[in-house]
Design a protein around this motif. Structure first.
Motif, PDB file in Angstrom:
ATOM      1  N   THR A 413      12.773 145.238  82.296  1.00  0.00           N
ATOM      2  CA  THR A 413      13.550 143.879  81.544  1.00  0.00           C
ATOM      3  C   THR A 413      15.006 144.433  81.103  1.00  0.00           C
ATOM      4  OG1 THR A 413      11.827 142.652  81.085  1.00  0.00           O
ATOM      5  CG2 THR A 413      14.449 142.026  80.147  1.00  0.00           C
ATOM      6  N   ILE A 414      16.355 144.452  82.590  1.00  0.00           N
ATOM      7  CA  ILE A 414      17.715 145.428  82.437  1.00  0.00           C
ATOM      8  C   ILE A 414      18.255 144.297  81.186  1.00  0.00           C
ATOM      9  CG2 ILE A 414      19.266 146.485  83.391  1.00  0.00           C
ATOM     10  CD1 ILE A 414      16.911 146.053  85.491  1.00  0.00           C
ATOM     11  N   ASP A 415      18.787 144.129  81.018  1.00  0.00           N
ATOM     12  CA  ASP A 415      20.029 144.522  79.847  1.00  0.00           C
ATOM     13  C   ASP A 415      21.267 144.454  79.838  1.00  0.00           C
ATOM     14  OD1 ASP A 415      18.135 142.651  77.571  1.00  0.00           O
ATOM     15  OD2 ASP A 415      18.124 144.267  76.937  1.00  0.00           O
ATOM     16  N   LEU A 416      21.399 145.581  79.990  1.00  0.00           N
ATOM     17  CA  LEU A 416      22.632 145.915  80.599  1.00  0.00           C
ATOM     18  C   LEU A 416      23.224 146.342  81.740  1.00  0.00           C
ATOM     19  CD1 LEU A 416      25.221 146.419  76.961  1.00  0.00           C
ATOM     20  CD2 LEU A 416      25.354 144.265  78.497  1.00  0.00           C
ATOM     21  N   VAL A 417      23.862 146.632  82.474  1.00  0.00           N
ATOM     22  CA  VAL A 417      24.069 148.265  83.511  1.00  0.00           C
ATOM     23  C   VAL A 417      25.881 148.673  83.434  1.00  0.00           C
ATOM     24  CG1 VAL A 417      23.775 148.642  86.102  1.00  0.00           C
ATOM     25  CG2 VAL A 417      21.845 147.404  85.037  1.00  0.00           C
ATOM     26  N   ASN A 418      26.122 149.568  83.078  1.00  0.00           N
ATOM     27  CA  ASN A 418      27.529 149.849  82.645  1.00  0.00           C
ATOM     28  C   ASN A 418      28.477 149.148  81.941  1.00  0.00           C
ATOM     29  OD1 ASN A 418      27.637 152.784  83.812  1.00  0.00           O
ATOM     30  ND2 ASN A 418      27.302 151.850  85.946  1.00  0.00           N
ATOM     31  N   GLY A 419      27.581 148.235  81.421  1.00  0.00           N
ATOM     32  CA  GLY A 419      27.750 147.815  79.980  1.00  0.00           C
ATOM     33  C   GLY A 419      28.810 145.407  80.413  1.00  0.00           C
ATOM     34  N   ASN A 420      27.536 145.754  81.530  1.00  0.00           N
ATOM     35  CA  ASN A 420      27.941 144.287  82.576  1.00  0.00           C
ATOM     36  C   ASN A 420      26.703 143.409  82.902  1.00  0.00           C
ATOM     37  OD1 ASN A 420      30.778 144.556  83.098  1.00  0.00           O
ATOM     38  ND2 ASN A 420      30.421 145.628  84.661  1.00  0.00           N
ATOM     39  N   ASN A 421      25.997 142.288  82.525  1.00  0.00           N
ATOM     40  CA  ASN A 421      24.731 141.577  83.176  1.00  0.00           C
ATOM     41  C   ASN A 421      24.787 142.427  85.108  1.00  0.00           C
ATOM     42  OD1 ASN A 421      24.935 140.455  80.511  1.00  0.00           O
ATOM     43  ND2 ASN A 421      26.140 138.676  81.549  1.00  0.00           N
ATOM     44  N   PRO A 422      23.025 142.490  84.037  1.00  0.00           N
ATOM     45  CA  PRO A 422      22.494 142.992  85.904  1.00  0.00           C
ATOM     46  C   PRO A 422      22.047 141.824  86.625  1.00  0.00           C
ATOM     47  CG  PRO A 422      21.171 142.615  83.873  1.00  0.00           C
ATOM     48  CD  PRO A 422      22.219 142.313  83.467  1.00  0.00           C
ATOM     49  N   ILE A 423      22.678 141.913  87.869  1.00  0.00           N
ATOM     50  CA  ILE A 423      22.349 141.151  89.284  1.00  0.00           C
ATOM     51  C   ILE A 423      21.206 140.720  89.007  1.00  0.00           C
ATOM     52  CG2 ILE A 423      21.904 140.663  91.348  1.00  0.00           C
ATOM     53  CD1 ILE A 423      24.181 143.093  91.842  1.00  0.00           C
ATOM     54  N   ASP A 424      19.804 141.317  88.825  1.00  0.00           N
ATOM     55  CA  ASP A 424      18.178 140.943  88.327  1.00  0.00           C
ATOM     56  C   ASP A 424      18.095 141.159  87.305  1.00  0.00           C
ATOM     57  OD1 ASP A 424      17.454 140.420  90.828  1.00  0.00           O
ATOM     58  OD2 ASP A 424      17.631 141.806  91.764  1.00  0.00           O
ATOM     59  N   PRO A 485      22.306 150.934  92.418  1.00  0.00           N
ATOM     60  CA  PRO A 485      21.689 149.388  92.206  1.00  0.00           C
ATOM     61  C   PRO A 485      20.769 148.444  93.710  1.00  0.00           C
ATOM     62  CG  PRO A 485      23.935 148.905  93.093  1.00  0.00           C
ATOM     63  CD  PRO A 485      24.368 150.380  92.359  1.00  0.00           C
ATOM     64  N   ASP A 486      21.263 149.839  94.726  1.00  0.00           N
ATOM     65  CA  ASP A 486      19.745 149.287  96.288  1.00  0.00           C
ATOM     66  C   ASP A 486      18.971 150.143  95.648  1.00  0.00           C
ATOM     67  OD1 ASP A 486      21.912 147.351  96.484  1.00  0.00           O
ATOM     68  OD2 ASP A 486      23.395 148.387  97.669  1.00  0.00           O
ATOM     69  N   ILE A 487      18.327 150.616  95.206  1.00  0.00           N
ATOM     70  CA  ILE A 487      17.383 151.860  94.833  1.00  0.00           C
ATOM     71  C   ILE A 487      16.116 151.157  95.152  1.00  0.00           C
ATOM     72  CG2 ILE A 487      17.271 152.626  92.628  1.00  0.00           C
ATOM     73  CD1 ILE A 487      17.511 155.067  94.470  1.00  0.00           C
ATOM     74  N   LYS A 488      14.893 151.527  95.901  1.00  0.00           N
ATOM     75  CA  LYS A 488      13.854 151.303  95.976  1.00  0.00           C
ATOM     76  C   LYS A 488      12.203 151.976  95.082  1.00  0.00           C
ATOM     77  CE  LYS A 488      15.013 149.447 100.820  1.00  0.00           C
ATOM     78  NZ  LYS A 488      14.940 150.028 101.752  1.00  0.00           N
ATOM     79  N   PRO A 489      11.431 151.619  95.128  1.00  0.00           N
ATOM     80  CA  PRO A 489      10.690 152.298  95.026  1.00  0.00           C
ATOM     81  C   PRO A 489      10.356 152.836  95.686  1.00  0.00           C
ATOM     82  CG  PRO A 489       9.897 150.401  95.115  1.00  0.00           C
ATOM     83  CD  PRO A 489      11.127 150.071  95.309  1.00  0.00           C
ATOM     84  N   GLU A 490       9.317 154.228  94.802  1.00  0.00           N
ATOM     85  CA  GLU A 490       8.838 155.406  96.189  1.00  0.00           C
ATOM     86  C   GLU A 490       7.414 155.364  96.107  1.00  0.00           C
ATOM     87  OE1 GLU A 490      10.737 158.770  94.690  1.00  0.00           O
ATOM     88  OE2 GLU A 490       9.232 159.050  93.241  1.00  0.00           O
ATOM     89  N   ASN A 491       6.732 155.245  97.039  1.00  0.00           N
ATOM     90  CA  ASN A 491       5.518 155.786  97.452  1.00  0.00           C
ATOM     91  C   ASN A 491       5.279 157.108  97.650  1.00  0.00           C
ATOM     92  OD1 ASN A 491       3.337 152.763  97.410  1.00  0.00           O
ATOM     93  ND2 ASN A 491       5.878 152.624  98.258  1.00  0.00           N
ATOM     94  N   GLY A 492       4.242 157.896  97.295  1.00  0.00           N
ATOM     95  CA  GLY A 492       3.973 159.351  97.558  1.00  0.00           C
ATOM     96  C   GLY A 492       2.152 158.613  98.555  1.00  0.00           C
ATOM     97  N   LEU A 493       1.919 160.258  98.963  1.00  0.00           N
ATOM     98  CA  LEU A 493       0.896 160.579  99.397  1.00  0.00           C
ATOM     99  C   LEU A 493       0.444 162.220  99.396  1.00  0.00           C
ATOM    100  CD1 LEU A 493      -1.707 160.035 100.983  1.00  0.00           C
ATOM    101  CD2 LEU A 493      -0.493 160.873 103.471  1.00  0.00           C
ATOM    102  N   GLY A 494      -0.432 162.529  98.640  1.00  0.00           N
ATOM    103  CA  GLY A 494      -1.021 163.874  98.850  1.00  0.00           C
ATOM    104  C   GLY A 494      -1.619 164.328  98.387  1.00  0.00           C
ATOM    105  N   ILE A 495      -2.539 165.283  99.745  1.00  0.00           N
ATOM    106  CA  ILE A 495      -3.153 166.303 100.187  1.00  0.00           C
ATOM    107  C   ILE A 495      -2.919 167.921 100.045  1.00  0.00           C
ATOM    108  CG2 ILE A 495      -4.814 166.666 102.012  1.00  0.00           C
ATOM    109  CD1 ILE A 495      -3.603 163.853 103.527  1.00  0.00           C
TER     110      ILE A 495
END
Length: 686
Positions: A413-424, A485-495
């Motif tokens: 839950t994001i209240d502020l981003v750089n002092g401004n209201n977030p897009i999401d 602001p366009d950063i995506k979540p990441e998925n990983g695989l380890g073997i």
């Protein structure tokens, strides 16, 4: 969906078969006997792979063990717990200074892909190794390879963001069963006018075990920036660090089937970065509470809860003939982790673990531009929940199979981003994570193993909102992280796959290969050196490598180790050729370690160690990145017993760091400070 059904079916089949064929073995201790033994009684017992005490060889993962007596002989030039594991294969430690975090890599894929834990409960991999004290540790268990099912991510929004155990986890196991009363006074003095004072006491009264202690260090320190760096130091960067800690373990019953433990730690770290108006004041607090009970010979229940509080403040000033204060800036983060689990032990054939965990986090950045009030930059809250199950099954005496699943839900839950209201304002993710492994003992001296697992990590608010504005790019004096602001979540695989070989119980040869892959991996890319600015971006990255390790206990006097790790990393970016087919930042091409411990009859303990780092890049932009080669760092710990009787022992200690004075450069225009030493006197009252 087919893969999900297959994984659920696999785990279910393993559990059902293990239940039908469960049987006790005279060669294995019962659960009650195992839980009644202390770590001192069982030299090779670890807890991390399954949250249960296990002998070496009964789990599929590769686990390294560093005991408290070994910790005393490891040199920590930058006072960071990360340095205690720097001698292990695949570990590249890169602590920027005594006042800064470690930005090294684990398995070649970055500092945030191996979590840190305190008694199995997550802590921050960047901050807490600077905050916690060595004296609290009974042993360090380092699991190499995926650990993402029974252990969650750490929900940090600071530094590199959320931390996941894709390439492993480091578990700091606290002292619990005290076997002897002891009081230690340790005073040392060394380079940069550094004074360190420590006091530690432990004791046992009936079924109550406790320890407590404190340490204080003050130093003028020295410039840790390169010439003409953005740090612009004009004076010695003085600091003061105070630690206060204590822990208790209480067994309500004589049979010790129940255990209640409490640990707390507070650290105050203040000083300046070499200028009058570049002061910092950091305060860290840690609380761990745990309860365990052996419900029956087959059922073991445990739950843990904690508090992690991080408050950092530092000044920003305008560099000139006279230093001018611009603002006071800070970061506050508060995280509450909780877990609960129950294990059903199926005799000698295996165990089923089922558990759930929760983390709640609050994060904010603020600035006081000398107007008498604070202005929030970023402000958010987050929580994550997870449920998991893991089965370990031993269908025959020499074979162990393991499989597990975790369902994770994360919401920010994001209240502020750089002092401004977030897009999401609200972001959420859910993910199913898997892990599996096998180990087969070919003989008493040779075993082979293989493990695999996935991971998932959401971007932290620092990655999304940064700590400075996008318009600050390239502006002098505006140091920090740019938003994305366009950063995506990441998925990983380890073997990983490897072999452990013992020769005559005194000589070990271990070989391991590994592969890690990140889809939309979040990487902090350096976009400017001066001003010092970074930005988080998504990439497709992978690392493949191999390691070989030699260890030998020659006799009671001499032991030695040597290891070598080769890594090849790659990042793909089809949209930008300057970011395509490049190496992962901070990931060295190879690492080597060699060291020994020599204990002589007249009380002399001599422990030399050499770490060699083949070099790494600091960023992924081909035109802008820089190559850093730390090379060799030679350290030595020496202690001499001066006196001993039934009441006390007296030792003289000498720690020599970076003996060859290798002042190698590091990212963000930092530089290793070169040679330093500490000479001390240690009195232990019995």
């Amino acid at each position: 969906m087919k893969k999900l059904k297959a994984l659920i079916l696999l785990v279910s089949c393993i559990n059902i078969y293990g239940y039908v064929h469960a049987q006790d073995s005279a060669a294995n201790k019962t659960a009650e006997e195992l839980f009644s033994l202390s770590l001192d009684d069982l030299l090779n017992v670890v807890i991390t792979p399954s949250k249960l005490p296990q002998h070496e060889g009964s789990y599929t993962q590769k686990v390294d063990l560093i005991k408290s007596e070994q910790i005393e002989s490891i040199v920590q030039g930058n006072r960071n717990i990360c340095e205690l594991i720097s001698k292990l294969p695949g570990t590249s430690v890169s602590v920027l200074s005594r006042n800064d975090a470690n930005w090294g890599t684990y398995g070649g894929i970055g500092p945030k892909y191996s979590t840190y834990m305190l008694q199995g409960l997550p802590i921050d991999a960047f901050v807490d190794p600077m905050s916690l004290d060595n004296n609290i540790i009974e042993q360090i268990e380092v699991q190499r390879g995926p650990a993402s099912v029974i252990y969650p991510n750490y929900l940090s929004q600071d530094f590199a963001g959320s931390q996941s155990p894709l390439s492993g986890t480091v578990n700091l196991v606290l002292k619990d069963k005290i076997t002897e009363q002891k009081t230690v006074l340790h005073s040392s003095y060394g380079s940069y006018n550094t004074l360190n004072e420590q006091v530690y006491h432990q004791n046992k009264k009936d079924r109550l075990n406790y320890f407590l202690g404190s340490s204080y260090e003050m130093s003028d320190y020295t410039n840790y920036g390169i010439e003409n760096s953005w740090l612009n130091m004009k004076k010695s960067p003085e600091y003061r660090k105070t630690k206060l800690y204590g822990g208790i373990t209480f067994y309500p019953e004589k049979n010790e089937k129940q255990k209640l433990s409490v640990f707390c730690n507070s650290t105050w770290h203040s000083g300046d970065v070499g200028r009058v108006y570049r002061q910092f004041d950091n305060r860290y607090s840690t609380l761990n509470v745990g309860y365990e009970i052996l419900l029956s010979e087959k059922l073991h229940f445990q739950t843990h809860a904690g508090i992690r509080s991080y408050r950092r403040m530092q000044q920003e000033s305008r560099y000139g003939v006279t230093d001018t204060l611009n603002s006071n800036n800070g970061v506050n983060q508060f995280i509450v982790p909780v877990d609960i689990s129950i294990a059903w032990m199926q005799g000698s054939t295996g165990s089923l673990s089922i558990g759930a965990d929760y983390q709640g986090a609050g994060y904010e950045t603020w600035s006081d531009p000398l107007k008498g009030f604070q202005i929030y930059g970023n402000k958010s809250s987050a929580y994550q929940t997870g449920i998991y199950l893991q089965e370990e099954w031993r269908p025959i005496e020499k074979l162990t199979l393991r499989g597990g699943l975790r369902y994770a839900y994360i919401e920010n839950t994001i209240d502020l981003v750089n002092g401004n209201n977030p897009i999401d304002k609200r972001l959420s993710w859910k993910k199913l994570i898997w892990s599996a492994g096998t180990r087969y003992s070919v003989s008493k001296s040779l075993a082979v193993y293989a493990n695999g697992g996935s991971s998932f990590s959401a971007p932290g608010l620092k990655s999304i909102g940064g700590t400075i504005l996008l318009s600050d790019l390239g502006v002098q004096g505006h140091n920090g992280q740019l938003p994305n602001p366009d950063i995506k979540p990441e998925n990983g695989l380890g073997i990983d796959i490897g072999t452990d070989c013992k020769c005559q119980n005194t000589f070990k040869i271990n070989v391991r290969g590994f592969y890690y892959m990140l889809r939309d991996g979040i990487i902090d890319n350096i976009v400017s050196l001066n001003p010092s600015q970074t930005q988080s971006i998504n990439t497709k990255s992978n690392c493949k490598g191999g390691e070989i390790e030699l260890l030998q206990m020659v006799n009671s006097t001499i032991s030695w180790y040597a290891n070598f790790t080769y890594m090849q990393t790659n990042i793909e970016n089809d949209l930008n050729p300057n970011l395509d087919q490049v190496e992962i930042p901070f990931s060295p091409n190879y690492i080597g370690n060699i060291g020994a411990t020599i204990i002589l009859p007249f009380g002399l303990n001599f422990s030399p160690a050499i770490n060699y780092n083949g070099g790494y890049y600091d960023a992924i932009s081909k035109p802008d990145r820089q190559w850093y080669k730390p090379g060799a760092v030679v350290n030595t710990h020496i202690s001499q017993r001066l006196a001993q009787n039934n009441f006390y022992t007296l030792d003289c200690t000498l720690q020599l760091y970076n003996i060859t004075n290798n002042k190698y450069k590091m990212p963000w225009q930092f530089q290793n400070t070169g040679f330093s030493g500490m000479l001390g006197v240690k009195v232990t009252f019995k």
